[in-house]
Design a protein around this motif. Sequence first.
Motif, PDB file in Angstrom:
ATOM      1  N   TYR A 147      -6.892   4.085   5.409  1.00  0.00           N
ATOM      2  CA  TYR A 147      -6.924   4.997   4.261  1.00  0.00           C
ATOM      3  C   TYR A 147      -6.896   6.450   4.731  1.00  0.00           C
ATOM      4  O   TYR A 147      -6.187   7.288   4.168  1.00  0.00           O
TER       5      TYR A 147
ATOM      6  N   LEU B 216      -1.016  -3.625   6.011  1.00  0.00           N
ATOM      7  CA  LEU B 216      -0.961  -2.221   5.597  1.00  0.00           C
ATOM      8  C   LEU B 216      -0.544  -1.309   6.746  1.00  0.00           C
ATOM      9  O   LEU B 216       0.176  -0.324   6.534  1.00  0.00           O
TER      10      LEU B 216
ATOM     11  N   ASP C  13      -3.629   0.811  -2.097  1.00  0.00           N
ATOM     12  CA  ASP C  13      -3.920  -0.435  -1.379  1.00  0.00           C
ATOM     13  C   ASP C  13      -4.859  -0.159  -0.208  1.00  0.00           C
ATOM     14  O   ASP C  13      -5.795  -0.928   0.059  1.00  0.00           O
ATOM     15  N   ALA C  14      -4.603   0.938   0.510  1.00  0.00           N
ATOM     16  CA  ALA C  14      -5.446   1.307   1.651  1.00  0.00           C
ATOM     17  C   ALA C  14      -6.844   1.692   1.180  1.00  0.00           C
ATOM     18  O   ALA C  14      -7.851   1.371   1.837  1.00  0.00           O
TER      19      ALA C  14
ATOM     20  N   ARG D 139      -4.263   3.368 -12.325  1.00  0.00           N
ATOM     21  CA  ARG D 139      -4.938   2.547 -11.316  1.00  0.00           C
ATOM     22  C   ARG D 139      -5.958   3.376 -10.547  1.00  0.00           C
ATOM     23  O   ARG D 139      -7.092   2.927 -10.317  1.00  0.00           O
TER      24      ARG D 139
ATOM     25  N   GLU E  15      -8.339   0.504  -1.496  1.00  0.00           N
ATOM     26  CA  GLU E  15      -9.013  -0.735  -1.875  1.00  0.00           C
ATOM     27  C   GLU E  15      -9.514  -1.490  -0.649  1.00  0.00           C
ATOM     28  O   GLU E  15     -10.606  -2.072  -0.676  1.00  0.00           O
ATOM     29  N   LEU E  16      -8.729  -1.489   0.419  1.00  0.00           N
ATOM     30  CA  LEU E  16      -9.188  -2.135   1.653  1.00  0.00           C
ATOM     31  C   LEU E  16     -10.418  -1.412   2.189  1.00  0.00           C
ATOM     32  O   LEU E  16     -11.406  -2.052   2.585  1.00  0.00           O
TER      33      LEU E  16
ATOM     34  N   ARG F 124      -5.497  -8.243   6.404  1.00  0.00           N
ATOM     35  CA  ARG F 124      -5.062  -7.276   5.391  1.00  0.00           C
ATOM     36  C   ARG F 124      -4.666  -5.955   6.036  1.00  0.00           C
ATOM     37  O   ARG F 124      -3.673  -5.328   5.651  1.00  0.00           O
TER      38      ARG F 124
ATOM     39  N   HIS G 248       0.302   4.606 -11.385  1.00  0.00           N
ATOM     40  CA  HIS G 248      -0.544   4.995 -10.257  1.00  0.00           C
ATOM     41  C   HIS G 248      -1.784   5.745 -10.755  1.00  0.00           C
ATOM     42  O   HIS G 248      -2.911   5.470 -10.307  1.00  0.00           O
TER      43      HIS G 248
ATOM     44  N   GLU H 264       1.395   3.695  -4.248  1.00  0.00           N
ATOM     45  CA  GLU H 264       0.889   2.332  -4.346  1.00  0.00           C
ATOM     46  C   GLU H 264       0.250   1.889  -3.037  1.00  0.00           C
ATOM     47  O   GLU H 264      -0.788   1.202  -3.029  1.00  0.00           O
ATOM     48  N   LEU H 265       0.847   2.282  -1.906  1.00  0.00           N
ATOM     49  CA  LEU H 265       0.309   1.929  -0.591  1.00  0.00           C
ATOM     50  C   LEU H 265      -0.989   2.684  -0.320  1.00  0.00           C
ATOM     51  O   LEU H 265      -1.925   2.136   0.273  1.00  0.00           O
TER      52      LEU H 265
END
Length: 286
Positions: free
Chosen positions: A200, A270, A217-218, A18, A220-221, A266, A15, A213-214
């Motif tokens: 996010y 999420l 992902d948020a 990333r 990145e969205l 997407r 994490h 990780e989630l």
Amino acid sequence: MALSRAEWLVREIAHQERADALTADHRARSQCGEKHPVWDFLFTYYSYKPAQLRRWHPGAGVELEDAPERAGWRWYSPGATVGGVVPDAASFATEKADLAGLVERMLRRTASRPGQFGCFGLHEWAMVYQADELRHPVPLRLGKAGTDAVVENHDLRCTHFDAFRFFTPEAVPRNRTALNREDQPLFEQPGCLHAGMDLYKWATKLGPLVPGELLLDAFELARDIRLLDMEAAPYDLSPWGITPVPIETAEGKAEYVRRQRVFADRGAVLRAALLESWLGTPASAA
């Protein structure tokens, strides 16, 4: 569910790596005092710093074995094993009852509605309509008169209060609906770019209840949506390598809606994952 120390350390390190990659450009610009009209928003509007973003959590109800260093962390409670800790959704709900209720309402009600795809990103245009000063120190690609004409020749359909509240006074009555903070859960819908970016925000508000990780992902969205948001804006961002999506044209509108639909899909995934990881219930559950 429980993770051994070896297991959760592997996830924590992955994490952090990333997160560091996602924030590398922003951190480099910050060291040089360099501003960016597109990407700074992700760290100023949402007020979540790179150091916070790289902090990994397992999510609500997941015990970290042999994690005494986290025993004093907020919204962590003792686990079933000696030295174990677990992010505690019940503790969060007790301490932050109003926030917990708001986040759940926003996620569930947004998920329950069909997406609307006819706004064409005109919220950014409404923010500079008939304005003497611009929100960003960047020129308008169509000039002031051309920008005002685009607003006047379109139907404003903004459903997101945190965009609407920045409309100029002259643009406010042009919107189909007069929005306010109290009614925000009534109008939020999954086609809205800002509703997607705000996933996010809700993830950051929930803190350790959301798996790291989630959270990323948020983020990145939100990053991907932010790009379209500013590509479709009235500003000339060519010095930063931003190619406009000209929503004043049929071709630009079609591209905007096509990408908007992808983001809505997407976001739906999420949104359901946030509720599942936090409360153990899918977005469709009452």
